[in-house]
Enzyme design. Structure first.
Site, PDB file in Angstrom:
ATOM      1  N   ASP A   1      -7.648  -4.854  -0.106  1.00 48.04           N
ATOM      2  CA  ASP A   1      -8.478  -5.172  -1.530  1.00 48.04           C
ATOM      3  C   ASP A   1      -8.449  -7.563  -1.303  1.00 48.04           C
ATOM      4  O   ASP A   1      -8.212  -7.765  -1.980  1.00 48.04           O
ATOM      5  CB  ASP A   1      -8.209  -5.741  -2.342  1.00 48.04           C
TER       6      ASP A   1
ATOM      7  N   HIS B   1       1.179  -1.172  -0.052  1.00 49.30           N
ATOM      8  CA  HIS B   1       0.074  -0.125  -0.037  1.00 49.30           C
ATOM      9  C   HIS B   1       0.821   1.230   0.140  1.00 49.30           C
ATOM     10  O   HIS B   1       1.905   1.109   0.863  1.00 49.30           O
ATOM     11  CB  HIS B   1      -0.675   0.264   1.570  1.00 49.30           C
TER      12      HIS B   1
HETATM   13  C1  SDX Z   1      -6.136   0.325  -3.417  1.00 49.88           C
HETATM   14  O1  SDX Z   1      -4.221   4.123  -1.861  1.00 49.88           O
HETATM   15  C2  SDX Z   1      -5.184   3.896  -1.568  1.00 49.88           C
HETATM   16  O2  SDX Z   1      -5.594   4.111  -0.576  1.00 49.88           O
HETATM   17  C3  SDX Z   1      -5.733   2.841  -1.924  1.00 49.88           C
HETATM   18  C4  SDX Z   1      -6.803   2.115  -1.497  1.00 49.88           C
HETATM   19  C5  SDX Z   1      -8.279   2.437  -1.554  1.00 49.88           C
HETATM   20  O3  SDX Z   1      -8.762   2.090  -0.345  1.00 49.88           O
HETATM   21  O4  SDX Z   1      -8.645   3.789  -1.849  1.00 49.88           O
HETATM   22  O5  SDX Z   1      -6.451   1.783  -0.009  1.00 49.88           O
HETATM   23  C6  SDX Z   1      -7.355   0.587  -2.311  1.00 49.88           C
HETATM   24  O6  SDX Z   1      -5.929   0.707  -4.085  1.00 49.88           O
HETATM   25  C7  SDX Z   1      -5.539  -0.541  -2.270  1.00 49.88           C
HETATM   26  C8  SDX Z   1      -3.958  -1.143  -2.951  1.00 49.88           C
HETATM   27  C9  SDX Z   1      -4.459  -2.786  -4.452  1.00 49.88           C
HETATM   28  N1  SDX Z   1      -3.294  -2.832  -4.860  1.00 49.88           N
HETATM   29  C10 SDX Z   1      -2.943  -3.653  -4.322  1.00 49.88           C
HETATM   30  O7  SDX Z   1      -3.161  -5.030  -4.160  1.00 49.88           O
HETATM   31  C11 SDX Z   1      -1.935  -4.154  -6.367  1.00 49.88           C
HETATM   32  C12 SDX Z   1      -0.407  -5.201  -5.860  1.00 49.88           C
HETATM   33  N2  SDX Z   1      -0.280  -3.632  -4.506  1.00 49.88           N
HETATM   34  C13 SDX Z   1       0.902  -2.667  -5.423  1.00 49.88           C
HETATM   35  O8  SDX Z   1       1.256  -2.895  -6.523  1.00 49.88           O
HETATM   36  C14 SDX Z   1       1.493  -1.990  -4.655  1.00 49.88           C
HETATM   37  O9  SDX Z   1       2.064  -2.261  -3.834  1.00 49.88           O
HETATM   38  C15 SDX Z   1       0.574  -0.501  -4.561  1.00 49.88           C
HETATM   39  C16 SDX Z   1       0.036   0.113  -5.858  1.00 49.88           C
HETATM   40  C17 SDX Z   1      -0.204  -0.916  -3.811  1.00 49.88           C
HETATM   41  C18 SDX Z   1       1.128   0.818  -4.051  1.00 49.88           C
HETATM   42  O10 SDX Z   1       2.713   0.434  -4.403  1.00 49.88           O
HETATM   43  P1  SDX Z   1       3.394   1.932  -4.214  1.00 49.88           P
HETATM   44  O11 SDX Z   1       3.499   2.566  -3.364  1.00 49.88           O
HETATM   45  O12 SDX Z   1       3.802   3.042  -5.721  1.00 49.88           O
HETATM   46  O13 SDX Z   1       5.362   0.809  -4.285  1.00 49.88           O
HETATM   47  P2  SDX Z   1       6.228   0.175  -5.476  1.00 49.88           P
HETATM   48  O14 SDX Z   1       5.407  -0.120  -6.270  1.00 49.88           O
HETATM   49  O15 SDX Z   1       7.565   1.765  -5.337  1.00 49.88           O
HETATM   50  O16 SDX Z   1       6.750  -0.863  -4.143  1.00 49.88           O
HETATM   51  C19 SDX Z   1       7.529  -0.310  -3.167  1.00 49.88           C
HETATM   52  C20 SDX Z   1       8.575  -1.789  -3.534  1.00 49.88           C
HETATM   53  C21 SDX Z   1       8.597  -2.217  -4.815  1.00 49.88           C
HETATM   54  O17 SDX Z   1      10.227  -3.189  -4.841  1.00 49.88           O
HETATM   55  P3  SDX Z   1      11.201  -2.456  -5.369  1.00 49.88           P
HETATM   56  O18 SDX Z   1      11.426  -1.365  -6.313  1.00 49.88           O
HETATM   57  O19 SDX Z   1      11.742  -1.787  -3.546  1.00 49.88           O
HETATM   58  O20 SDX Z   1      12.619  -3.223  -5.054  1.00 49.88           O
HETATM   59  O21 SDX Z   1       7.589  -3.184  -3.221  1.00 49.88           O
HETATM   60  C22 SDX Z   1       7.368  -3.905  -4.223  1.00 49.88           C
HETATM   61  C23 SDX Z   1       7.401  -3.067  -5.385  1.00 49.88           C
HETATM   62  O22 SDX Z   1       8.638  -3.980  -6.050  1.00 49.88           O
HETATM   63  N3  SDX Z   1       5.829  -4.345  -4.557  1.00 49.88           N
HETATM   64  C24 SDX Z   1       6.087  -5.325  -4.453  1.00 49.88           C
HETATM   65  C25 SDX Z   1       4.028  -5.109  -4.004  1.00 49.88           C
HETATM   66  N4  SDX Z   1       4.028  -4.245  -3.649  1.00 49.88           N
HETATM   67  C26 SDX Z   1       4.656  -3.223  -3.926  1.00 49.88           C
HETATM   68  N5  SDX Z   1       5.749  -6.857  -4.492  1.00 49.88           N
HETATM   69  C27 SDX Z   1       5.494  -7.164  -4.973  1.00 49.88           C
HETATM   70  N6  SDX Z   1       4.282  -7.871  -4.432  1.00 49.88           N
HETATM   71  C28 SDX Z   1       3.544  -6.669  -4.095  1.00 49.88           C
HETATM   72  N7  SDX Z   1       2.444  -6.637  -3.689  1.00 49.88           N
END
Ligand code: SDX
Length: 428
Positions: A364, A307
């Protein structure tokens, strides 16, 4: 904490005020930056360090896993409130008295009819159309049938547009589902409460009397409350930016629906179930999928994990996880997918990659398991998220308009070609 931030560039010093919120969040107010520095701006892809507004609606503490709507904890509201009074609280700022809530509900019911001609637009969609695309389209189409809700400026005009959309949106959600099922399109039942009516719109079978199930109603009500608002997330920011051009409420919400559709945002609840189904089909090999999630060469992400704000447990995920056990037990549903989800969660919570990146289950991760137990098809999960988020989007749109915020128009840093002469096609 100082009240001034200083910036020094090429020996020039600039000072900017520091603002502090009611929960001691601190921001540097850079409204004067470009003028004071003769053109220097900030840049922050994904706005990870950038506040777009001040807001009185929802407070999150990502480190402590705190979520409050207008000061009330999500735990209290999920346990003690119902969705309609939570919607009123988010939009107007206070928990309503019985009389005020009754008027709000009556005003909503008085506007719940959707023009029969909207069905002709729905008829144009193939059954295979994703219900989020149908919902975004029909929400925008409503503008043509509700011109009084389009260009609203006064609080009274906004109120009328708000109850108009709160009345019609559940019908559109129901039509998006029933179109896929090949079921007749209904208008709901004004004798029922708001969430009871949603349940009947979704679950009434054409050939049988509708029997209300209070376990389903209570689960739906709680899920809708948990999804109702979440400060400046992707879709809410979209609603605020679209609304800042003074596009109407319906157009702004339609844009928010489209933003929510993405699998990194609200679309994740559908992606979680598809991921869990894939793991189940693969013999429950959670370790393989954990490996894929950590492999930078593999685009696979552990959906429902991570998140932007929560670097601790998403408080909503905690509540939904408990509710999933309760609802499945109450409905007598035994879903192996729930066990796979719990196993995946335990592995991730003990895995260095996830621990280091503070990746926890988000809203989710478990919600789809309950939706499925309620008989809602996977493709409708994000539509259910939109149904819950509607009052939050409305509240944020109304706050932006009442605060008379300027049109949202970010700057950029150009990194393209410098000036060059045009070349005739026969010389290229
Ligand atoms: C919602 O913003 C809100 O409030 C949203 C929400 C709401 O109520 O409106 O809470 C609802 O959208 C919840 C999120 C649902 N999405 C997912 O579950 C999709 C999977 N999660 C992600 O793609 C990710 O965690 C996000 C999009 C939610 C957050 O992304 P960020 O903050 O931009 O973080 P990032 O992509 O920069 O990740 C940081 C690191 C990275 O690794 P490094 O580059 O540091 O090595 O964490 C890793 C990412 O690759 N990472 C994951 C991951 N989420 C982040 N690796 C594997 N699986 C994951 N799910």
């Amino acid at each position: 904490m100082s009240e001034i931030a200083s910036l020094e560039i090429d020996g020039e010093k600039y000072e900017f005020p520091i603002i502090k919120g009611t929960e001691n969040e601190v921001a540097i107010d850079i409204k004067a930056l470009r003028g004071a520095t003769k053109g220097i701006i900030t840049i922050d892809p994904g706005f990870k360090n950038t506040g777009s507004c001040t807001s009185e609606i929802t407070y999150l503490d990502g480190e402590k896993g705190i979520l409050r709507y207008r000061g009330y904890s999500i735990e209290d509201l999920a346990e003690k409130a119902d969705f309609l009074e939570t919607a009123y609280l988010l939009i107007f700022g206070e928990l309503p008295s019985k009389e005020v809530l009754a008027k709000f509900e009556a005003d909503i019911k008085s506007k719940s009819h959707v023009d029969e001609d909207v069905k002709k637009i729905l008829d144009g969609f193939p059954k295979s159309a994703h219900p989020m695309g149908v919902l975004a389209s029909l929400t925008s189409a409503l503008i043509a049938f509700n011109p009084d809700s389009e260009d609203v400026d006064s609080e009274e005009e906004m109120y009328n547009a708000i109850v108009n959309l709160m009345g019609k949106f559940p019908v559109l959600v129901s039509w998006a589902l029933r179109k896929k099922q090949g079921y007749p399109l209904d208008y709901g039942d004004d004798s029922l409460g708001y969430v009871e009516n949603i349940a009947k719109l979704l679950f009434k079978k054409p050939s049988a009397d509708y029997v209300q199930n209070n376990v389903v109603i209570e689960a739906l009500d709680k899920l809708l409350i948990l999804h109702a608002d979440h400060e400046q997330n992707c879709s809410t920011s979209t609603v605020r930016v679209v609304g800042s051009s003074h596009a109407g409420l319906f157009a702004s919400i339609s844009a928010g629906i489209s933003a929510l559709w993405g699998p990194l945002h609200g679309g994740a609840n559908q992606a979680v179930l598809e991921m869990l189904e894939a793991i189940k089909a693969d013999g429950g090999d959670t370790k393989k999928y954990m490996g894929k999630a950590k492999d930078k060469e593999d685009p696979f992400r552990l959906m429902g994990f991570g998140h932007r704000v929560y670097k601790n447990f998403d408080p909503r995920a905690k509540i939904i996880k408990v509710a999933a056990d309760e609802v499945l037990a109450d409905l007598g549903v035994n879903d192996p997918i729930l066990d796979i989800a719990k196993g995946l969660e335990q592995e991730a919570l003990n895995d260095e990659y996830f621990v280091k990146r503070k990746l926890y289950p988000n809203v989710d991760f478990y919600s789809g398991i309950i939706y499925r137990a309620l008989g809602i098809p996977t493709e409708m999960f994000t539509v259910m998220f939109a149904l819950g988020r509607l009052p939050g989007w409305i509240a944020q749109w109304r706050e932006m308009r009442l605060n008379k915020e300027p049109i949202g128009r970010p700057r950029q840093v150009y990194t393209g070609e410098n000036s060059r002469p045009f070349v005739e096609v026969n010389k290229r």
